[in-house]
Enzyme design. Sequence first.
Site, PDB file in Angstrom:
ATOM      1  N   GLU A   1      38.886  35.917  44.277  1.00 33.00           N
ATOM      2  CA  GLU A   1      38.916  34.779  45.186  1.00 33.00           C
ATOM      3  C   GLU A   1      38.927  33.486  44.390  1.00 33.00           C
ATOM      4  O   GLU A   1      38.398  33.408  43.285  1.00 33.00           O
ATOM      5  CB  GLU A   1      37.706  34.841  46.125  1.00 33.00           C
ATOM      6  CG  GLU A   1      37.852  36.026  47.055  1.00 33.00           C
ATOM      7  CD  GLU A   1      36.762  36.118  48.096  1.00 33.00           C
ATOM      8  OE1 GLU A   1      37.032  36.713  49.136  1.00 33.00           O
ATOM      9  OE2 GLU A   1      35.663  35.595  47.881  1.00 33.00           O
TER      10      GLU A   1
ATOM     11  N   CYS B   1      37.630  26.169  42.149  1.00 30.78           N
ATOM     12  CA  CYS B   1      36.630  27.100  41.630  1.00 30.78           C
ATOM     13  C   CYS B   1      37.360  28.397  41.276  1.00 30.78           C
ATOM     14  O   CYS B   1      37.918  29.068  42.141  1.00 30.78           O
ATOM     15  CB  CYS B   1      35.580  27.314  42.716  1.00 30.78           C
ATOM     16  SG  CYS B   1      34.272  28.425  42.218  1.00 30.78           S
TER      17      CYS B   1
ATOM     18  N   CYS C   1      31.571  41.354  38.877  1.00 31.55           N
ATOM     19  CA  CYS C   1      30.749  40.869  37.758  1.00 31.55           C
ATOM     20  C   CYS C   1      29.812  41.997  37.361  1.00 31.55           C
ATOM     21  O   CYS C   1      29.285  42.688  38.230  1.00 31.55           O
ATOM     22  CB  CYS C   1      29.940  39.634  38.187  1.00 31.55           C
ATOM     23  SG  CYS C   1      28.982  38.896  36.843  1.00 31.55           S
TER      24      CYS C   1
ATOM     25  N   CYS D   1      22.922  39.514  39.366  1.00 29.21           N
ATOM     26  CA  CYS D   1      21.901  38.538  39.748  1.00 29.21           C
ATOM     27  C   CYS D   1      21.526  38.853  41.196  1.00 29.21           C
ATOM     28  O   CYS D   1      22.406  39.080  42.035  1.00 29.21           O
ATOM     29  CB  CYS D   1      22.429  37.115  39.607  1.00 29.21           C
ATOM     30  SG  CYS D   1      22.864  36.738  37.895  1.00 29.21           S
TER      31      CYS D   1
ATOM     32  N   CYS E   1      23.097  36.962  44.247  1.00 27.90           N
ATOM     33  CA  CYS E   1      24.544  36.665  44.223  1.00 27.90           C
ATOM     34  C   CYS E   1      25.355  37.792  44.832  1.00 27.90           C
ATOM     35  O   CYS E   1      25.190  38.953  44.479  1.00 27.90           O
ATOM     36  CB  CYS E   1      24.983  36.417  42.780  1.00 27.90           C
ATOM     37  SG  CYS E   1      26.777  36.252  42.605  1.00 27.90           S
TER      38      CYS E   1
ATOM     39  N   GLY F   1      32.570  36.437  38.545  1.00 26.36           N
ATOM     40  CA  GLY F   1      32.517  36.889  37.162  1.00 26.36           C
ATOM     41  C   GLY F   1      31.742  35.994  36.232  1.00 26.36           C
ATOM     42  O   GLY F   1      31.431  34.845  36.543  1.00 26.36           O
ATOM     43  N   GLU F   2      31.445  36.551  35.064  1.00 29.57           N
ATOM     44  CA  GLU F   2      30.732  35.810  34.024  1.00 29.57           C
ATOM     45  C   GLU F   2      31.759  35.430  32.953  1.00 29.57           C
ATOM     46  O   GLU F   2      32.207  36.277  32.179  1.00 29.57           O
ATOM     47  CB  GLU F   2      29.615  36.699  33.451  1.00 29.57           C
ATOM     48  CG  GLU F   2      28.959  36.171  32.188  1.00 29.57           C
ATOM     49  CD  GLU F   2      28.573  34.696  32.240  1.00 29.57           C
ATOM     50  OE1 GLU F   2      27.777  34.300  33.106  1.00 29.57           O
ATOM     51  OE2 GLU F   2      29.073  33.920  31.400  1.00 29.57           O
TER      52      GLU F   2
ATOM     53  N   LEU G   1      20.328  28.351  35.564  1.00 27.21           N
ATOM     54  CA  LEU G   1      18.942  28.549  35.112  1.00 27.21           C
ATOM     55  C   LEU G   1      18.109  29.237  36.194  1.00 27.21           C
ATOM     56  O   LEU G   1      17.564  30.308  35.989  1.00 27.21           O
ATOM     57  CB  LEU G   1      18.343  27.197  34.707  1.00 27.21           C
ATOM     58  CG  LEU G   1      17.014  27.269  33.985  1.00 27.21           C
ATOM     59  CD1 LEU G   1      17.132  28.012  32.665  1.00 27.21           C
ATOM     60  CD2 LEU G   1      16.446  25.869  33.745  1.00 27.21           C
TER      61      LEU G   1
ATOM     62  N   CYS H   1      29.138  28.885  46.787  1.00 32.14           N
ATOM     63  CA  CYS H   1      28.646  29.542  45.574  1.00 32.14           C
ATOM     64  C   CYS H   1      28.012  30.875  45.879  1.00 32.14           C
ATOM     65  O   CYS H   1      27.173  30.977  46.756  1.00 32.14           O
ATOM     66  CB  CYS H   1      27.543  28.718  44.936  1.00 32.14           C
ATOM     67  SG  CYS H   1      28.049  27.165  44.346  1.00 32.14           S
TER      68      CYS H   1
END
Length: 407
Positions: free
Chosen positions: A123, A136, A143, A147, A150, A208-209, A263, A382
């Site tokens: 996406e 974005c 991913c 987390c 997420c 993704g990271e 963070l 997000c």
Amino acid sequence: MIAMTAAELTLEKTPLERYVAPAKPSLVGASRAELAAMLGHIGVPERAQKMRAQQIWHWLYVRGARDFSDMTSVSKDLRAELEQHFTLERPEIVAEQVSNDGTRKWLLRLPGETVGERPHEVECVYIPETDRGTLCVSSQVGCTLNCSFCHTGTQRLVRNLTAGEIVGQIMVARDRLGDFLGQEHAKGPGLPTEGERFVSNIVMMGMGEPLYNFEAVRDALLVASDGEGLSLSRRRITLSTSGVVPNISRTGEEIACMLAISLHAVRDDLRNELVPLNRKYPIKELLEACRNYPGVSNARRITFEYVMLKGVNDSLSDAKELVRLLKGIPAKINLIPFNPWPGTTYECSDWEQIEKFSEVVFNAGYASPVRTPRGRDILAACGQLKSATEKLSVRERMALRAMAMTD
Ligand code: SAH
Ligand code: SF4
């Protein structure tokens, strides 16, 4: 129950293994050097490669050519040769959703074949604002890092995107918005008025990271920031990471873009839970890497993202500790209201609490904008991105998490 092998669980180490690239490669995403080499392969003599590559570069990235026949400054013979060996294919839009605030979310199908799997999809979200238009962009299908707050982390299928697929997302957005030179701008609610650049900023904050797909992300961002091509200034490109410490300095040295750090917690015990990668790279190491980020200064601050989770990380003592931890680092703090997704047990902090938290941060001298959630109605905000794959079982999530910690 889906049985997974270790190889499948560590897909960031064996990317593309179940993916068959298109027989005819696309020129989209190629660097100048790659373009010259591709021309070499089809017999363009070395002395002419650079000049030809430059011409094609312009058609690709400034004019957004979608057909070789559009490249009128390239000789007919060469166009025919190109047509025979290459394409100008980009990811294909399979769904477009437009939020009532003008945000657009595209579900993109990636070119190529997938072996025994459903098509690979990512996406990409476009967020128009009065002074900018931010795209974005995703770096992976899914991913590997789960987390806990997420949605993307719950996706089973994971593979790294190629540089072409990352650049391809920018191309698709520009195509769709009429944002290439000579095109007519798209019109619609929330879109900028005539004459403005539609895509002015890039955030690597999609699925993704990015720092687990470093080389492809770097190559793509170098194409995106080339002043004679897509022309996005590096200061308008922000890469967000959950904290892959060894690749943070490389990001500054090799990409020189802006950095954002997810963070979300000020103590290791809580961050271990929210961002499991913290077990591998704890807060102290992460902040040390930020202190030493190449090019960091008061004019080029690092953004610290902090998702506001009700009763989890939103106390005023958390806010004070946040300020204390960031002392000495040129920083901006971005408070993100938690965006809920189906099945999550977290809730967004109350607005009053977000304001109090933000006040502590503000009084310590930080601008502390609260990120206005955009496109919530279309799950484009997000952490809400997830291409259509089934949810992981608890056991699979645990296994993935364990693999991410030990690779
Ligand atoms: N993997 C990278 C970039 C993609 S996530 C990273 O984690 O930084 C982009 C941002 O959205 C991150 O700060 C992430 O922590 C945050 N995020 C994830 N899920 C969220 C949610 N449900 N609500 C609000 N923000 C979320
Ligand atoms: Fe991956 Fe970022 Fe989501 Fe964590 S927040 S699971 S690193 S996309």
